[in-house]
Design a protein around this motif. Structure first.
Motif, PDB file in Angstrom:
ATOM      1  N   MET A   1     -57.893 -11.322 -44.544  1.00 40.06           N
ATOM      2  CA  MET A   1     -57.771 -11.541 -45.983  1.00 40.06           C
ATOM      3  C   MET A   1     -56.557 -10.783 -46.523  1.00 40.06           C
ATOM      4  SD  MET A   1     -58.998 -12.885 -48.811  1.00 40.06           S
ATOM      5  CE  MET A   1     -60.700 -13.356 -48.432  1.00 40.06           C
ATOM      6  N   THR A   2     -55.735 -11.477 -47.291  1.00 33.22           N
ATOM      7  CA  THR A   2     -54.585 -10.866 -47.947  1.00 33.22           C
ATOM      8  C   THR A   2     -54.978 -10.461 -49.358  1.00 33.22           C
ATOM      9  OG1 THR A   2     -53.013 -12.213 -46.682  1.00 33.22           O
ATOM     10  CG2 THR A   2     -52.222 -11.250 -48.742  1.00 33.22           C
ATOM     11  N   ASN A   3     -54.792  -9.199 -49.677  1.00 34.32           N
ATOM     12  CA  ASN A   3     -55.132  -8.700 -51.010  1.00 34.32           C
ATOM     13  C   ASN A   3     -53.865  -8.494 -51.827  1.00 34.32           C
ATOM     14  OD1 ASN A   3     -57.980  -8.487 -50.590  1.00 34.32           O
ATOM     15  ND2 ASN A   3     -57.618  -6.644 -49.372  1.00 34.32           N
ATOM     16  N   ILE A   4     -53.802  -9.164 -52.982  1.00 37.52           N
ATOM     17  CA  ILE A   4     -52.672  -9.085 -53.885  1.00 37.52           C
ATOM     18  C   ILE A   4     -53.114  -8.340 -55.140  1.00 37.52           C
ATOM     19  CG2 ILE A   4     -50.940 -10.367 -55.201  1.00 37.52           C
ATOM     20  CD1 ILE A   4     -50.667 -10.859 -52.232  1.00 37.52           C
ATOM     21  N   ILE A  70     -54.022  -2.973 -50.004  1.00 38.30           N
ATOM     22  CA  ILE A  70     -53.251  -3.957 -50.753  1.00 38.30           C
ATOM     23  C   ILE A  70     -52.041  -4.400 -49.935  1.00 38.30           C
ATOM     24  CG2 ILE A  70     -51.883  -4.338 -52.835  1.00 38.30           C
ATOM     25  CD1 ILE A  70     -54.912  -4.094 -53.316  1.00 38.30           C
ATOM     26  N   SER A  71     -51.913  -5.713 -49.753  1.00 36.25           N
ATOM     27  CA  SER A  71     -50.754  -6.247 -49.025  1.00 36.25           C
ATOM     28  C   SER A  71     -49.509  -6.226 -49.894  1.00 36.25           C
ATOM     29  CB  SER A  71     -51.040  -7.685 -48.567  1.00 36.25           C
ATOM     30  OG  SER A  71     -52.153  -7.728 -47.720  1.00 36.25           O
ATOM     31  N   THR A  72     -49.659  -6.701 -51.146  1.00 39.20           N
ATOM     32  CA  THR A  72     -48.533  -6.740 -52.077  1.00 39.20           C
ATOM     33  C   THR A  72     -49.004  -6.329 -53.458  1.00 39.20           C
ATOM     34  OG1 THR A  72     -47.445  -8.540 -50.861  1.00 39.20           O
ATOM     35  CG2 THR A  72     -46.745  -8.175 -53.136  1.00 39.20           C
ATOM     36  N   ALA A  73     -48.314  -5.375 -54.051  1.00 32.49           N
ATOM     37  CA  ALA A  73     -48.568  -4.968 -55.435  1.00 32.49           C
ATOM     38  C   ALA A  73     -47.398  -5.453 -56.283  1.00 32.49           C
ATOM     39  CB  ALA A  73     -48.703  -3.455 -55.548  1.00 32.49           C
ATOM     40  N   ILE A  74     -47.709  -6.210 -57.335  1.00 26.10           N
ATOM     41  CA  ILE A  74     -46.681  -6.759 -58.218  1.00 26.10           C
ATOM     42  C   ILE A  74     -46.901  -6.185 -59.615  1.00 26.10           C
ATOM     43  CG2 ILE A  74     -45.561  -8.852 -59.071  1.00 26.10           C
ATOM     44  CD1 ILE A  74     -47.035 -10.397 -56.836  1.00 26.10           C
ATOM     45  N   ILE A  75     -45.920  -5.444 -60.109  1.00 27.20           N
ATOM     46  CA  ILE A  75     -46.039  -4.864 -61.442  1.00 27.20           C
ATOM     47  C   ILE A  75     -45.237  -5.720 -62.419  1.00 27.20           C
ATOM     48  CG2 ILE A  75     -45.702  -2.829 -62.879  1.00 27.20           C
ATOM     49  CD1 ILE A  75     -46.016  -1.090 -60.458  1.00 27.20           C
ATOM     50  N   THR A  76     -45.955  -6.510 -63.211  1.00 26.77           N
ATOM     51  CA  THR A  76     -45.309  -7.406 -64.170  1.00 26.77           C
ATOM     52  C   THR A  76     -45.397  -6.882 -65.597  1.00 26.77           C
ATOM     53  OG1 THR A  76     -47.256  -8.739 -64.744  1.00 26.77           O
ATOM     54  CG2 THR A  76     -46.089  -9.328 -62.729  1.00 26.77           C
ATOM     55  N   ALA A  77     -46.193  -5.845 -65.815  1.00 28.45           N
ATOM     56  CA  ALA A  77     -46.437  -5.369 -67.174  1.00 28.45           C
ATOM     57  C   ALA A  77     -45.125  -5.017 -67.869  1.00 28.45           C
ATOM     58  CB  ALA A  77     -47.349  -4.141 -67.141  1.00 28.45           C
ATOM     59  N   GLY A  78     -45.001  -5.461 -69.120  1.00 28.97           N
ATOM     60  CA  GLY A  78     -43.782  -5.177 -69.853  1.00 28.97           C
ATOM     61  C   GLY A  78     -43.998  -5.247 -71.353  1.00 28.97           C
ATOM     62  N   LEU A 117     -51.703   1.412 -50.297  1.00 28.71           N
ATOM     63  CA  LEU A 117     -50.442   0.811 -49.868  1.00 28.71           C
ATOM     64  C   LEU A 117     -50.004   1.587 -48.640  1.00 28.71           C
ATOM     65  CD1 LEU A 117     -48.482   0.511 -53.256  1.00 28.71           C
ATOM     66  CD2 LEU A 117     -49.422  -1.384 -51.918  1.00 28.71           C
ATOM     67  N   ASP A 118     -49.811   0.869 -47.535  1.00 27.77           N
ATOM     68  CA  ASP A 118     -49.398   1.565 -46.318  1.00 27.77           C
ATOM     69  C   ASP A 118     -48.489   0.669 -45.506  1.00 27.77           C
ATOM     70  OD1 ASP A 118     -51.195  -0.249 -45.251  1.00 27.77           O
ATOM     71  OD2 ASP A 118     -52.692   1.244 -44.683  1.00 27.77           O
ATOM     72  N   GLN A 119     -48.384   0.922 -44.220  1.00 25.21           N
ATOM     73  CA  GLN A 119     -47.412   0.239 -43.369  1.00 25.21           C
ATOM     74  C   GLN A 119     -47.491  -1.278 -43.533  1.00 25.21           C
ATOM     75  OE1 GLN A 119     -47.861   1.058 -39.191  1.00 25.21           O
ATOM     76  NE2 GLN A 119     -45.804   0.370 -38.696  1.00 25.21           N
ATOM     77  N   GLY A 120     -46.346  -1.897 -43.856  1.00 25.15           N
ATOM     78  CA  GLY A 120     -46.271  -3.342 -44.011  1.00 25.15           C
ATOM     79  C   GLY A 120     -46.529  -3.836 -45.423  1.00 25.15           C
ATOM     80  N   SER A 121     -46.976  -2.954 -46.313  1.00 31.07           N
ATOM     81  CA  SER A 121     -47.212  -3.366 -47.702  1.00 31.07           C
ATOM     82  C   SER A 121     -45.885  -3.603 -48.426  1.00 31.07           C
ATOM     83  CB  SER A 121     -48.005  -2.297 -48.456  1.00 31.07           C
ATOM     84  OG  SER A 121     -49.309  -2.159 -47.948  1.00 31.07           O
ATOM     85  N   LYS A 122     -45.976  -4.367 -49.525  1.00 37.72           N
ATOM     86  CA  LYS A 122     -44.807  -4.632 -50.360  1.00 37.72           C
ATOM     87  C   LYS A 122     -45.123  -4.241 -51.800  1.00 37.72           C
ATOM     88  CE  LYS A 122     -43.910  -8.796 -47.581  1.00 37.72           C
ATOM     89  NZ  LYS A 122     -43.620 -10.261 -47.612  1.00 37.72           N
ATOM     90  N   ASP A 164     -38.070   6.696 -50.747  1.00 39.45           N
ATOM     91  CA  ASP A 164     -39.245   7.504 -50.425  1.00 39.45           C
ATOM     92  C   ASP A 164     -40.208   6.771 -49.493  1.00 39.45           C
ATOM     93  OD1 ASP A 164     -38.694   9.867 -51.872  1.00 39.45           O
ATOM     94  OD2 ASP A 164     -39.337   8.927 -53.740  1.00 39.45           O
ATOM     95  N   LEU A 165     -40.299   5.452 -49.657  1.00 40.79           N
ATOM     96  CA  LEU A 165     -41.346   4.695 -48.961  1.00 40.79           C
ATOM     97  C   LEU A 165     -40.862   3.971 -47.707  1.00 40.79           C
ATOM     98  CD1 LEU A 165     -43.311   3.230 -52.009  1.00 40.79           C
ATOM     99  CD2 LEU A 165     -43.713   5.334 -50.729  1.00 40.79           C
ATOM    100  N   LYS A 166     -39.560   3.915 -47.499  1.00 39.31           N
ATOM    101  CA  LYS A 166     -39.063   3.245 -46.289  1.00 39.31           C
ATOM    102  C   LYS A 166     -39.606   3.878 -45.014  1.00 39.31           C
ATOM    103  CE  LYS A 166     -34.959   1.260 -44.139  1.00 39.31           C
ATOM    104  NZ  LYS A 166     -33.479   1.070 -44.243  1.00 39.31           N
ATOM    105  N   PRO A 167     -39.684   5.221 -44.906  1.00 46.14           N
ATOM    106  CA  PRO A 167     -40.256   5.806 -43.687  1.00 46.14           C
ATOM    107  C   PRO A 167     -41.713   5.408 -43.453  1.00 46.14           C
ATOM    108  CG  PRO A 167     -39.023   7.458 -44.928  1.00 46.14           C
ATOM    109  CD  PRO A 167     -39.150   6.260 -45.817  1.00 46.14           C
ATOM    110  N   LYS A 168     -42.391   4.996 -44.512  1.00 46.90           N
ATOM    111  CA  LYS A 168     -43.781   4.545 -44.378  1.00 46.90           C
ATOM    112  C   LYS A 168     -43.870   3.045 -44.129  1.00 46.90           C
ATOM    113  CE  LYS A 168     -45.395   8.097 -47.645  1.00 46.90           C
ATOM    114  NZ  LYS A 168     -46.125   8.942 -46.660  1.00 46.90           N
ATOM    115  N   ASP A 169     -42.696   2.376 -44.011  1.00 45.65           N
ATOM    116  CA  ASP A 169     -42.613   0.927 -43.806  1.00 45.65           C
ATOM    117  C   ASP A 169     -43.249   0.166 -44.975  1.00 45.65           C
ATOM    118  OD1 ASP A 169     -41.809  -1.349 -42.392  1.00 45.65           O
ATOM    119  OD2 ASP A 169     -43.787  -1.588 -41.476  1.00 45.65           O
TER     120      ASP A 169
END
Length: 252
Positions: A1-4, A70-78, A117-122, A164-169
């Protein structure tokens, strides 16, 4: 399951992304709302009382998500508060900077520290071409200090988070989703530019963005992109030249 995870999922682009992702098989959407009683939707778990402009937003997210990865977190709030040089607005600017550039830091930090959010997350931060200093051109003039500058600040926030997060992939992307026909743009009088400016619907923007996110990975982390290309960016050809590609990487 992909969690968005979609922050700001009750209207505009966020609502369209919520509908789009929840219709996909093997995908579950966690959607945030500032209110406590959003309308139930199939394939959607609502996380309520979440306001990105408040310092406890990240902690509230973590407590409601529990141990959900979470596979992908999208922050759209504005928030867009109209301003001119003759009438700058202190309170509007505070709200724009807090929503666009301060809140995301604390939300992402809490999600990463909780291991959600961990390895492979966006992480996708919805910015705007108006936050590009390079693209700002005299033909579009000044004003709207808080909106444009807060998006430029968000771009820097995204770049720093990517380091900051690139080392965590964990890949971090900044996106201009397109000039949209939303209540937000209408509310500041930009509906008069919809037709000439090539404004698209939030549903169209969501389709473009989702396609971009699917291909986005750590190789593009920290970059600023327009998934729909230069079509609705009024200064793109003046600044960057003709025959520009789609998607288009935008300059800072």
């Amino acid at each position: 399951m992909t969690n968005i995870l979609i922050l700001g999922a009750t209207r505009g682009l966020g609502a369209s992304l919520r509908t789009l992702y929840s219709s996909k098989p093997d995908t579950h959407v966690f959607a945030t709302s500032r209110s406590s009683n959003p309308e139930p939707s199939q394939g959607v778990t609502w996380l309520t009382g979440i306001d990105v402009a408040q310092p406890d937003a990240g902690q509230k997210l973590v407590s409601q998500l529990s141990s959900t990865k979470i596979s992908t977190a999208i922050i759209t709030a504005g928030y867009f508060g109209l301003e001119t040089f003759d009438s700058p607005d202190w309170e509007k600017q505070i709200k724009m900077y807090t929503t666009s550039a301060i809140g995301p830091v604390f939300v992402v930090q809490k999600l990463v520290k909780a291991g959600l959010l961990d390895q492979g997350s966006k992480v996708i931060l919805v910015s705007s071409e108006s936050g590009s200093i390079t693209l700002r051109h005299e033909k579009e003039g000044g004003g709207n200090f808080g909106h444009h500058a807060s998006k430029a600040a968000l771009n820097m926030v995204g770049k720093l988070l990517s380091l900051d997060l690139k080392p965590k992939d964990i890949a971090v992307g900044l996106v201009h989703p397109g000039f949209m026909r939303t209540e937000m743009t209408k509310g500041v009088g930009f509906d008069k530019y919809w037709d000439d400016g090539g404004a698209i619907t939030p549903d169209e923007a969501a389709e473009r963005l989702a396609s971009f996110i699917e291909k986005f990975d750590i190789n593009k982390t920290g970059e600023f992109w327009a998934p729909g290309g230069p079509g609705d960016i009024g200064t793109a050809e003046d600044v960057l030249g003709k025959n520009l590609p789609t998607p288009l990487q935008l300059p800072w």
